[in-house]
Motif scaffolding. Structure first.
Motif, PDB file in Angstrom:
ATOM      1  N   SER A 178       0.854  -1.183   0.000  1.00  0.00           N
ATOM      2  CA  SER A 178       0.000   0.000   0.000  1.00  0.00           C
ATOM      3  C   SER A 178       0.893   1.237   0.000  1.00  0.00           C
ATOM      4  CB  SER A 178      -0.904   0.016   1.231  1.00  0.00           C
ATOM      5  OG  SER A 178      -1.539   1.270   1.380  1.00  0.00           O
ATOM      6  N   PRO A 179       0.801   2.093  -1.023  1.00  0.00           N
ATOM      7  CA  PRO A 179       1.685   3.267  -1.080  1.00  0.00           C
ATOM      8  C   PRO A 179       1.595   4.156   0.153  1.00  0.00           C
ATOM      9  CG  PRO A 179       0.521   2.980  -3.153  1.00  0.00           C
ATOM     10  CD  PRO A 179      -0.087   2.012  -2.191  1.00  0.00           C
ATOM     11  N   ALA A 180       0.404   4.277   0.710  1.00  0.00           N
ATOM     12  CA  ALA A 180       0.217   5.140   1.884  1.00  0.00           C
ATOM     13  C   ALA A 180       0.932   4.603   3.112  1.00  0.00           C
ATOM     14  CB  ALA A 180      -1.273   5.304   2.174  1.00  0.00           C
ATOM     15  N   ARG A 181       1.347   3.343   3.066  1.00  0.00           N
ATOM     16  CA  ARG A 181       2.055   2.730   4.196  1.00  0.00           C
ATOM     17  C   ARG A 181       3.450   2.267   3.782  1.00  0.00           C
ATOM     18  NH1 ARG A 181      -1.006   1.709   8.600  1.00  0.00           N
ATOM     19  NH2 ARG A 181      -3.258   1.996   8.420  1.00  0.00           N
ATOM     20  N   ALA A 182       4.055   3.028   2.852  1.00  0.00           N
ATOM     21  CA  ALA A 182       5.362   2.636   2.323  1.00  0.00           C
ATOM     22  C   ALA A 182       6.323   3.818   2.315  1.00  0.00           C
ATOM     23  CB  ALA A 182       5.207   2.077   0.915  1.00  0.00           C
ATOM     24  N   ALA A 183       7.607   3.497   2.324  1.00  0.00           N
ATOM     25  CA  ALA A 183       8.664   4.497   2.213  1.00  0.00           C
ATOM     26  C   ALA A 183       9.667   3.999   1.176  1.00  0.00           C
ATOM     27  CB  ALA A 183       9.353   4.719   3.552  1.00  0.00           C
ATOM     28  N   MET A 184      10.188   4.931   0.384  1.00  0.00           N
ATOM     29  CA  MET A 184      11.117   4.539  -0.674  1.00  0.00           C
ATOM     30  C   MET A 184      12.417   5.313  -0.568  1.00  0.00           C
ATOM     31  SD  MET A 184      10.435   3.933  -4.685  1.00  0.00           S
ATOM     32  CE  MET A 184      11.709   3.185  -5.690  1.00  0.00           C
ATOM     33  N   PHE A 185      13.528   4.573  -0.676  1.00  0.00           N
ATOM     34  CA  PHE A 185      14.877   5.129  -0.638  1.00  0.00           C
ATOM     35  C   PHE A 185      15.472   5.063  -2.042  1.00  0.00           C
ATOM     36  CE2 PHE A 185      13.880   3.553   3.531  1.00  0.00           C
ATOM     37  CZ  PHE A 185      14.529   4.371   4.438  1.00  0.00           C
ATOM     38  N   GLU A 186      15.979   6.170  -2.534  1.00  0.00           N
ATOM     39  CA  GLU A 186      16.517   6.250  -3.892  1.00  0.00           C
ATOM     40  C   GLU A 186      17.711   7.191  -3.924  1.00  0.00           C
ATOM     41  OE1 GLU A 186      16.605   5.793  -7.125  1.00  0.00           O
ATOM     42  OE2 GLU A 186      15.033   4.314  -7.522  1.00  0.00           O
ATOM     43  N   ASP A 187      18.611   6.966  -4.883  1.00  0.00           N
ATOM     44  CA  ASP A 187      19.720   7.906  -5.067  1.00  0.00           C
ATOM     45  C   ASP A 187      19.442   8.895  -6.193  1.00  0.00           C
ATOM     46  OD1 ASP A 187      22.029   6.757  -7.473  1.00  0.00           O
ATOM     47  OD2 ASP A 187      20.102   5.793  -7.067  1.00  0.00           O
ATOM     48  N   LEU A 188      18.319   8.741  -6.909  1.00  0.00           N
ATOM     49  CA  LEU A 188      17.959   9.667  -7.978  1.00  0.00           C
ATOM     50  C   LEU A 188      16.642  10.352  -7.649  1.00  0.00           C
ATOM     51  CD1 LEU A 188      18.848   7.620 -11.191  1.00  0.00           C
ATOM     52  CD2 LEU A 188      20.187   9.408 -10.087  1.00  0.00           C
ATOM     53  N   SER A 189      16.682  11.662  -7.611  1.00  0.00           N
ATOM     54  CA  SER A 189      15.491  12.432  -7.266  1.00  0.00           C
ATOM     55  C   SER A 189      14.328  12.132  -8.196  1.00  0.00           C
ATOM     56  CB  SER A 189      15.822  13.931  -7.322  1.00  0.00           C
ATOM     57  OG  SER A 189      14.666  14.709  -7.165  1.00  0.00           O
ATOM     58  N   ARG A 190      14.586  12.015  -9.472  1.00  0.00           N
ATOM     59  CA  ARG A 190      13.487  11.826 -10.427  1.00  0.00           C
ATOM     60  C   ARG A 190      12.742  10.515 -10.188  1.00  0.00           C
ATOM     61  NH1 ARG A 190      15.680  10.155 -16.414  1.00  0.00           N
ATOM     62  NH2 ARG A 190      16.861   8.310 -15.840  1.00  0.00           N
ATOM     63  N   ASN A 191      13.412   9.536  -9.603  1.00  0.00           N
ATOM     64  CA  ASN A 191      12.764   8.252  -9.328  1.00  0.00           C
ATOM     65  C   ASN A 191      11.864   8.290  -8.098  1.00  0.00           C
ATOM     66  OD1 ASN A 191      14.066   7.235 -11.535  1.00  0.00           O
ATOM     67  ND2 ASN A 191      15.502   5.961 -10.397  1.00  0.00           N
ATOM     68  N   LEU A 192      11.840   9.436  -7.408  1.00  0.00           N
ATOM     69  CA  LEU A 192      10.981   9.590  -6.236  1.00  0.00           C
ATOM     70  C   LEU A 192       9.712  10.383  -6.533  1.00  0.00           C
ATOM     71  CD1 LEU A 192      13.677  10.312  -3.492  1.00  0.00           C
ATOM     72  CD2 LEU A 192      12.358   8.206  -3.797  1.00  0.00           C
ATOM     73  N   ALA A 193       9.607  10.951  -7.726  1.00  0.00           N
ATOM     74  CA  ALA A 193       8.437  11.774  -8.050  1.00  0.00           C
ATOM     75  C   ALA A 193       7.150  10.952  -8.043  1.00  0.00           C
ATOM     76  CB  ALA A 193       8.640  12.451  -9.410  1.00  0.00           C
ATOM     77  N   VAL A 194       7.147   9.808  -8.702  1.00  0.00           N
ATOM     78  CA  VAL A 194       5.949   8.960  -8.740  1.00  0.00           C
ATOM     79  C   VAL A 194       5.626   8.392  -7.367  1.00  0.00           C
ATOM     80  CG1 VAL A 194       4.942   6.842  -9.669  1.00  0.00           C
ATOM     81  CG2 VAL A 194       6.113   8.438 -11.198  1.00  0.00           C
ATOM     82  N   PRO A 195       6.596   7.821  -6.629  1.00  0.00           N
ATOM     83  CA  PRO A 195       6.271   7.337  -5.283  1.00  0.00           C
ATOM     84  C   PRO A 195       5.634   8.405  -4.398  1.00  0.00           C
ATOM     85  CG  PRO A 195       8.409   6.516  -5.947  1.00  0.00           C
ATOM     86  CD  PRO A 195       7.986   7.491  -7.010  1.00  0.00           C
ATOM     87  N   HIS A 196       6.160   9.618  -4.467  1.00  0.00           N
ATOM     88  CA  HIS A 196       5.588  10.697  -3.660  1.00  0.00           C
ATOM     89  C   HIS A 196       4.151  10.985  -4.093  1.00  0.00           C
ATOM     90  CE1 HIS A 196       4.850  14.936  -2.475  1.00  0.00           C
ATOM     91  NE2 HIS A 196       5.491  14.563  -1.387  1.00  0.00           N
ATOM     92  N   ALA A 197       3.913  11.011  -5.394  1.00  0.00           N
ATOM     93  CA  ALA A 197       2.561  11.263  -5.896  1.00  0.00           C
ATOM     94  C   ALA A 197       1.600  10.153  -5.480  1.00  0.00           C
ATOM     95  CB  ALA A 197       2.587  11.389  -7.415  1.00  0.00           C
ATOM     96  N   LEU A 198       2.125   8.938  -5.323  1.00  0.00           N
ATOM     97  CA  LEU A 198       1.295   7.801  -4.911  1.00  0.00           C
ATOM     98  C   LEU A 198       1.019   7.796  -3.409  1.00  0.00           C
ATOM     99  CD1 LEU A 198       2.989   4.994  -7.046  1.00  0.00           C
ATOM    100  CD2 LEU A 198       0.657   5.866  -7.339  1.00  0.00           C
ATOM    101  N   GLY A 199       1.764   8.616  -2.665  1.00  0.00           N
ATOM    102  CA  GLY A 199       1.541   8.692  -1.227  1.00  0.00           C
ATOM    103  C   GLY A 199       2.632   8.100  -0.367  1.00  0.00           C
ATOM    104  N   MET A 200       3.728   7.653  -0.988  1.00  0.00           N
ATOM    105  CA  MET A 200       4.833   7.100  -0.207  1.00  0.00           C
ATOM    106  C   MET A 200       5.656   8.218   0.432  1.00  0.00           C
ATOM    107  SD  MET A 200       6.453   4.115  -2.605  1.00  0.00           S
ATOM    108  CE  MET A 200       5.439   3.036  -3.620  1.00  0.00           C
ATOM    109  N   HIS A 201       6.339   7.877   1.535  1.00  0.00           N
ATOM    110  CA  HIS A 201       7.378   8.754   2.056  1.00  0.00           C
ATOM    111  C   HIS A 201       8.623   8.542   1.199  1.00  0.00           C
ATOM    112  CE1 HIS A 201       5.001   9.992   5.409  1.00  0.00           C
ATOM    113  NE2 HIS A 201       4.853   8.750   5.862  1.00  0.00           N
ATOM    114  N   THR A 202       9.368   9.607   0.956  1.00  0.00           N
ATOM    115  CA  THR A 202      10.492   9.526   0.030  1.00  0.00           C
ATOM    116  C   THR A 202      11.775  10.019   0.673  1.00  0.00           C
ATOM    117  OG1 THR A 202       9.894  11.704  -0.874  1.00  0.00           O
ATOM    118  CG2 THR A 202       9.050   9.760  -2.020  1.00  0.00           C
ATOM    119  N   ILE A 203      12.844   9.242   0.454  1.00  0.00           N
ATOM    120  CA  ILE A 203      14.147   9.570   1.022  1.00  0.00           C
ATOM    121  C   ILE A 203      15.192   9.527  -0.089  1.00  0.00           C
ATOM    122  CG2 ILE A 203      15.890   8.996   2.749  1.00  0.00           C
ATOM    123  CD1 ILE A 203      12.486   7.311   2.977  1.00  0.00           C
TER     124      ILE A 203
END
Length: 248
Positions: A178-203
């Motif tokens: 469930s995106p609302a209950r997920a967090a994503m770690f990435e080294d590329l900012s552009r790869n965090l745009a969709v997760p954030h839009a889906l409701g994930m926490h982004t690092i």
């Protein structure tokens, strides 16, 4: 009694976010290359060279020209592989086998990272544009393989790469996260745009002590964008602090 918010200060940015926002997070999603291991190990640099070599041999062009093609495809399609598939109609298996035939022994085992990840509640996943075999060899070398529920690689996402929305949709469908209950770690900012839009926490994970890395400038644009919630140059330390905040 009012509890003061925990303000993280990792990296070269001060993001005013309370780490307690991670309460309720049930899935922790980690990119692989230059995220679970430090960029200074130069493991991905080996892959980069082999991608360039593959392009040069495939198109019968000099290495300098192959480098231009490689970076152009990477920028426009998300991965060089996807560009070669769409513009050159190549089959992916040979490419993936060739570019990931590298020396993983350059990585140092990272038991501290393993312990930190083990403190996080819920399931942990690896979500990579690389191959499953490369991911498995990498985490085995790091000594953290036992902490992950599964690896979703470029093949598992039907060769759709991050940052394409389709790749994330396939990931969510296959894992049940469930995106609302997920967090994503990435080294590329552009790869965090969709997760954030889906409701994930982004690092966003940046190289230790600096954001100046050997990448094209466009790759790092937007590291202070709204879709980046946290920035850290110390993954282990950040994960430990998140785990600590969840216990408080």
């Amino acid at each position: 009694m009012t509890v003061a918010p925990f303000i993280p200060s990792e990296g070269r940015h001060l993001h005013l976010h309370d780490l307690r926002v991670f309460h309720g997070t049930e899935a922790w999603i980690f990119d692989l290359d230059n995220t679970l291991y430090p960029a200074k190990s130069n493991l991905f640099a080996q892959i980069d060279v082999r991608i360039r070599d593959y392009v040069a041999k495939l198109l019968d062009i000099p290495m300098e020209e192959a480098n231009t093609v490689q970076k152009d495809y990477y920028q426009r399609y998300g991965t060089t592989l996807r560009g070669l598939m769409e513009e050159r109609d190549i089959q992916p298996d040979d490419f993936l086998d060739y570019v990931h035939d590298i020396d993983h022994s350059v990585l140092e085992p990272d038991p501290d990272l393993g312990r930190a990840i083990g403190l996080l509640p819920g399931k942990k996943f690896i979500f990579t544009n690389g191959s499953r075999g490369h991911a498995e060899r990498t985490v085995e070398r790091l000594g953290i393989a036992g902490h992950f529920e599964d690896v979703l690689d470029i093949v598992a996402t039907d060769l759709e790469p991050k940052p394409r929305r389709t790749a994330y949709d396939i990931f969510l469908q296959k894992t049940g996260v469930s995106p609302a209950r997920a967090a994503m770690f990435e080294d590329l900012s552009r790869n965090l745009a969709v997760p954030h839009a889906l409701g994930m926490h982004t690092i966003l994970v940046v190289p230790t002590g600096t954001r100046e890395v050997f990448r094209e400038a466009w790759e790092l644009e937007g590291d202070d964008a709204p879709h980046v919630e946290f920035v850290t140059d110390n993954l282990t330390g950040f994960v430990e602090k998140v785990a600590g905040a969840l216990k408080s």
